[in-house]
Design an enzyme around this catalytic site. Structure first.
Site, PDB file in Angstrom:
ATOM      1  N   CYS A 249      13.128  10.539   7.363  1.00 47.60           N
ATOM      2  CA  CYS A 249      12.855  10.243   8.962  1.00 47.60           C
ATOM      3  C   CYS A 249      14.292  10.472   9.657  1.00 47.60           C
ATOM      4  O   CYS A 249      14.364  10.687  11.015  1.00 47.60           O
ATOM      5  CB  CYS A 249      12.670   8.670   8.823  1.00 47.60           C
TER       6      CYS A 249
ATOM      7  N   LYS B  67       0.804  -1.283  -0.042  1.00 49.83           N
ATOM      8  CA  LYS B  67      -0.132   0.046   0.147  1.00 49.83           C
ATOM      9  C   LYS B  67       0.788   1.314   0.025  1.00 49.83           C
ATOM     10  O   LYS B  67       1.270   1.711   1.164  1.00 49.83           O
ATOM     11  CB  LYS B  67      -0.918   0.058   1.149  1.00 49.83           C
TER      12      LYS B  67
ATOM     13  N   GLU C 162       8.897   1.153  11.460  1.00 46.62           N
ATOM     14  CA  GLU C 162      10.125   2.034  10.981  1.00 46.62           C
ATOM     15  C   GLU C 162       9.434   3.471  11.186  1.00 46.62           C
ATOM     16  O   GLU C 162       8.416   3.786  10.010  1.00 46.62           O
ATOM     17  CB  GLU C 162      10.587   2.016   9.861  1.00 46.62           C
TER      18      GLU C 162
ATOM     19  N   GLU D  39       8.881  16.183  15.432  1.00 43.17           N
ATOM     20  CA  GLU D  39       9.180  16.057  14.257  1.00 43.17           C
ATOM     21  C   GLU D  39       8.464  16.696  13.462  1.00 43.17           C
ATOM     22  O   GLU D  39       7.281  16.699  13.231  1.00 43.17           O
ATOM     23  CB  GLU D  39       9.044  14.399  13.618  1.00 43.17           C
TER      24      GLU D  39
HETATM   25  P1  NAD Z   1       1.896   8.479   7.792  1.00 42.01           P
HETATM   26  O1  NAD Z   1       2.279   7.593   8.936  1.00 42.01           O
HETATM   27  O2  NAD Z   1       0.892   9.377   7.682  1.00 42.01           O
HETATM   28  O3  NAD Z   1       1.833   7.300   6.375  1.00 42.01           O
HETATM   29  C1  NAD Z   1       2.453   6.330   6.314  1.00 42.01           C
HETATM   30  C2  NAD Z   1       1.507   5.282   5.415  1.00 42.01           C
HETATM   31  O4  NAD Z   1       0.567   4.791   6.364  1.00 42.01           O
HETATM   32  C3  NAD Z   1       0.879   5.987   4.244  1.00 42.01           C
HETATM   33  O5  NAD Z   1       0.969   4.644   3.355  1.00 42.01           O
HETATM   34  C4  NAD Z   1      -0.639   6.267   4.947  1.00 42.01           C
HETATM   35  O6  NAD Z   1      -1.712   6.158   3.918  1.00 42.01           O
HETATM   36  C5  NAD Z   1      -0.692   5.081   5.895  1.00 42.01           C
HETATM   37  N1  NAD Z   1      -1.697   4.882   6.591  1.00 42.01           N
HETATM   38  C6  NAD Z   1      -2.154   6.123   7.561  1.00 42.01           C
HETATM   39  N2  NAD Z   1      -2.939   5.948   8.475  1.00 42.01           N
HETATM   40  C7  NAD Z   1      -3.228   4.710   8.484  1.00 42.01           C
HETATM   41  C8  NAD Z   1      -4.142   3.685   9.259  1.00 42.01           C
HETATM   42  N3  NAD Z   1      -4.831   4.485  10.129  1.00 42.01           N
HETATM   43  N4  NAD Z   1      -3.893   2.532   8.902  1.00 42.01           N
HETATM   44  C9  NAD Z   1      -3.200   1.917   8.200  1.00 42.01           C
HETATM   45  N5  NAD Z   1      -2.398   2.606   7.129  1.00 42.01           N
HETATM   46  C10 NAD Z   1      -2.387   4.186   7.564  1.00 42.01           C
HETATM   47  O7  NAD Z   1       3.399   8.913   7.339  1.00 42.01           O
HETATM   48  P2  NAD Z   1       3.693   9.853   5.942  1.00 42.01           P
HETATM   49  O8  NAD Z   1       3.481  11.159   6.102  1.00 42.01           O
HETATM   50  O9  NAD Z   1       3.533   9.184   4.834  1.00 42.01           O
HETATM   51  O10 NAD Z   1       5.354   9.754   6.141  1.00 42.01           O
HETATM   52  C11 NAD Z   1       6.119  10.548   6.968  1.00 42.01           C
HETATM   53  C12 NAD Z   1       6.776   9.579   8.356  1.00 42.01           C
HETATM   54  O11 NAD Z   1       7.451   8.392   8.009  1.00 42.01           O
HETATM   55  C13 NAD Z   1       7.559  10.712   9.131  1.00 42.01           C
HETATM   56  O12 NAD Z   1       7.066  10.401  10.534  1.00 42.01           O
HETATM   57  C14 NAD Z   1       8.982   9.822   9.006  1.00 42.01           C
HETATM   58  O13 NAD Z   1       9.840  10.004   9.944  1.00 42.01           O
HETATM   59  C15 NAD Z   1       8.444   8.500   8.707  1.00 42.01           C
HETATM   60  N6  NAD Z   1       9.466   7.669   8.033  1.00 42.01           N
HETATM   61  C16 NAD Z   1      10.182   6.672   8.860  1.00 42.01           C
HETATM   62  C17 NAD Z   1      11.112   5.941   8.172  1.00 42.01           C
HETATM   63  C18 NAD Z   1      11.917   5.121   8.832  1.00 42.01           C
HETATM   64  O14 NAD Z   1      12.589   4.173   8.271  1.00 42.01           O
HETATM   65  N7  NAD Z   1      11.982   4.819  10.027  1.00 42.01           N
HETATM   66  C19 NAD Z   1      11.465   6.420   6.871  1.00 42.01           C
HETATM   67  C20 NAD Z   1      10.625   7.141   6.019  1.00 42.01           C
HETATM   68  C21 NAD Z   1       9.628   7.884   6.726  1.00 42.01           C
END
Ligand code: NAD
Length: 501
Positions: free
Chosen positions: A306, A195, A271, A403
């Site tokens: 991240c 997804k 992650e 963040e």
């Molecule tokens: P997000 O958590 O908003 O979304 C991530 C994914 O989760 C998307 O595909 C989104 O559609 C899905 N999602 C959202 N709500 C959901 C739910 N209720 N149930 C299931 N899936 C759901 O994050 P984002 O804005 O896409 O990305 C930014 C974040 O990702 C930042 O916090 C960043 O630090 C983190 N990040 C972490 C790493 C790592 O390796 N630790 C790498 C990249 C990004």
């Protein structure tokens, strides 16, 4: 094959021809490209221009159920899950080759979808392809175990795939985060449902057609574009998904653990976010070079990283001079057209993220930090925010703790090693930390005390496929990359055979 694009005009021409040919916008379920069952779509916008790129299928519960059923059939059928590892390797290496052949197109899709500079997207492709090759090459070199039993028994420890894995990924490195999840999961023999983020679905849909061409059997790899609260949640609550492999925010990570508890106790590998400290001690060598890296650590990818080094902790004796050098480096990292290979930064991913970053900047000023550069969005069109540096930040301020996920650097001062470590560890997060010093005793002392999944010593974010990537505390519990990530996608089965005397 057409020549590789090198100039802005080349990339613009390639972008125009891709859009003219028509982008893939349908979900990929059970070996077919299909609209969402209820016909819903979501709009994906190029944040550098504000133009609509495409209307993409917006999947929901019915689509998740169809994909999970197909993934389960594929898994039980065994065409992939029971195939010899060496044969799985051959298919995944073919996929890597196809990705390489289409790397410019894939890089461009990520750039158009989420605004990152195309040079950076090309770097992501190298990372994604390298990741696929690494896991493909590893999978036929992993052995099981024979337990050290007595002579009257044979104890075997077998590794088996988990079953159906749902990979839920973010938008900041769309295809690279995808590869980090799907490569080990597929290599281990699982069926994978991807997804992608609703903000960057295009490269994942193109990847689906390459996976089909590479020969991944029906149902083994599927792609469901759509929102988190619809199709993401449906996958997370499914009784027939065995593992959630997630990269994204800490808030959503916590929700996924709840969904697992409310459903079938599926494994959940997370992650999540970060607020990574970058510690600069006065004894470090070549302050100009360190300042360049400290600026790159936060402004790369518009700060939408991240492991962004968003908290710069500088020993007070060099702080003033060092911050001046960081400001000079930041000046060279201004945002520009993402299709210009010379742009260091691109556009913020969407209006919501743009507003969020600007709101943090307002709060930083209100809370009394000193704004040393940036702070104001550039005139449109496009969602561009320049490198922004705050000095005099404290851990009581929102910009010092939360963040932001944008090009905002918070500078703290410290007077002693103990204070530096206390400030660095005073965070809910523990994803990455940087440490600049020439004193090997200090390096080892501080490295051991930092509560962080990874520590970069005299560099920022130098790494490759051979070392695991992941965090501690609320940055998550998983590890991507290296052979350790393969461990997450398989279960151990213990076999005890009693032997006749
Ligand atoms: P997000 O958590 O908003 O979304 C991530 C994914 O989760 C998307 O595909 C989104 O559609 C899905 N999602 C959202 N709500 C959901 C739910 N209720 N149930 C299931 N899936 C759901 O994050 P984002 O804005 O896409 O990305 C930014 C974040 O990702 C930042 O916090 C960043 O630090 C983190 N990040 C972490 C790493 C790592 O390796 N630790 C790498 C990249 C990004």
């Amino acid at each position: 094959m057409s020549p590789a694009p090198t100039t802005r005009a080349d990339w613009q021409a390639l972008a125009a021809s891709l859009v003219e040919q028509g982008l893939e916008t349908r979900a990929y379920i059970d070996d077919a490209f299909v609209d969402a069952a209820d016909g819903a779509t979501l709009t994906t916008i190029n944040p550098a221009t504000g133009e609509t790129l495409a209307e993409v299928a917006s999947c929901d519960v019915a689509d998740a159920e169809a994909a999970v059923a197909a993934a389960r059939r594929a898994f039980e059928g065994g065409e992939w899950s029971r195939r010899a590892p060496g044969q799985r390797k051959a298919v995944l290496l073919r996929l890597a080759e196809l990705m390489e052949a289409h790397q410019h197109e894939l890089a461009l899709l990520d750039t158009l979808d989420m605004g990152k500079p195309v040079g950076s997207s090309l770097g992501d492709m190298a990372g994604a392809i390298g990741c696929l090759r690494h896991h493909a090459e590893s999978i036929d070199k992993l052995y099981g175990e024979v337990a050290p039993t007595g002579n009257d028994a044979l104890g075997l420890v077998l590794r088996e795939p988990l079953g159906v894995v749902a990979s839920i990924v973010p938008w900041n490195f769309p295809l690279m985060m995808t590869a980090w999840k799907i490569a080990p999961a597929l290599a281990a023999g699982n069926s994978v449902i991807l997804k992608p983020s609703e903000k960057s679905p295009l490269s994942a849909l193109r990847l689906a057609s390459l996976a089909r061409e590479a020969g991944l059997p029906r149902g083994v790899f599927q792609v469901l574009p759509g929102f988190g609260h619809t199709v993401g949640k449906a996958l997370a609550l499914s009784m027939d998904v065995d593992c959630l492999a997630f990269t994204g925010s800490t808030g959503v990570g916590k929700q996924l653990m709840q969904y697992a508890g409310q459903s079938n106790l599926k494994k959940v590998f997370l992650e999540c976010g970060g607020k990574s400290p970058n510690l600069v001690f006065a004894d470090c060598k070549d302050l100009d070079r360190v300042a360049e890296h400290a600026a790159g650590a936060i402004f790369h990818n518009q700060g939408e990283v991240c492991i962004a080094g968003s908290r710069l902790l500088v020993e007070n004796s060099i702080r003033e001079a060092f911050v001046d050098k960081v400001l000079a480096a930041a000046e060279r990292m201004q945002p520009g057209d993402p299709l210009d290979p010379n742009s260091f930064m691109g556009a913020m991913v969407d209006q919501a993220q743009y507003e969020r970053v600007l709101d943090y900047i307002r709060r930083g000023v209100e809370e009394g930090a000193t704004l040393r550069s940036g702070g104001k969005a550039l005139d449109g069109p496009g969602l561009f925010i320049p490198p922004t540096v705050f000095d005099g930040v404290t851990d009581a301020m929102a910009i010092g703790r939360e963040e932001i996920f944008g090009p905002v650097l918070s500078v703290f001062g410290f007077d002693s090693e103990d204070e530096a470590v206390r400030l660095a560890n005073d965070s809910d997060y523990g994803l990455a930390a940087g440490l600049w010093s020439q004193d090997i005793d200090r390096i080892m002392r501080v490295t051991r005390r930092l509560r962080s999944g990874q520590v970069f010593v005299n560099n920022w974010a130098d790494m490759d496929q051979t070392v695991p990537f992941g965090g501690v505390k609320q940055s998550g519990n998983g590890r991507d990359k290296s052979h350790h990530s393969l461990e997450e996608y398989s279960d151990l089965k213990s076999v005890w055979m009693t032997l006749a005397p």
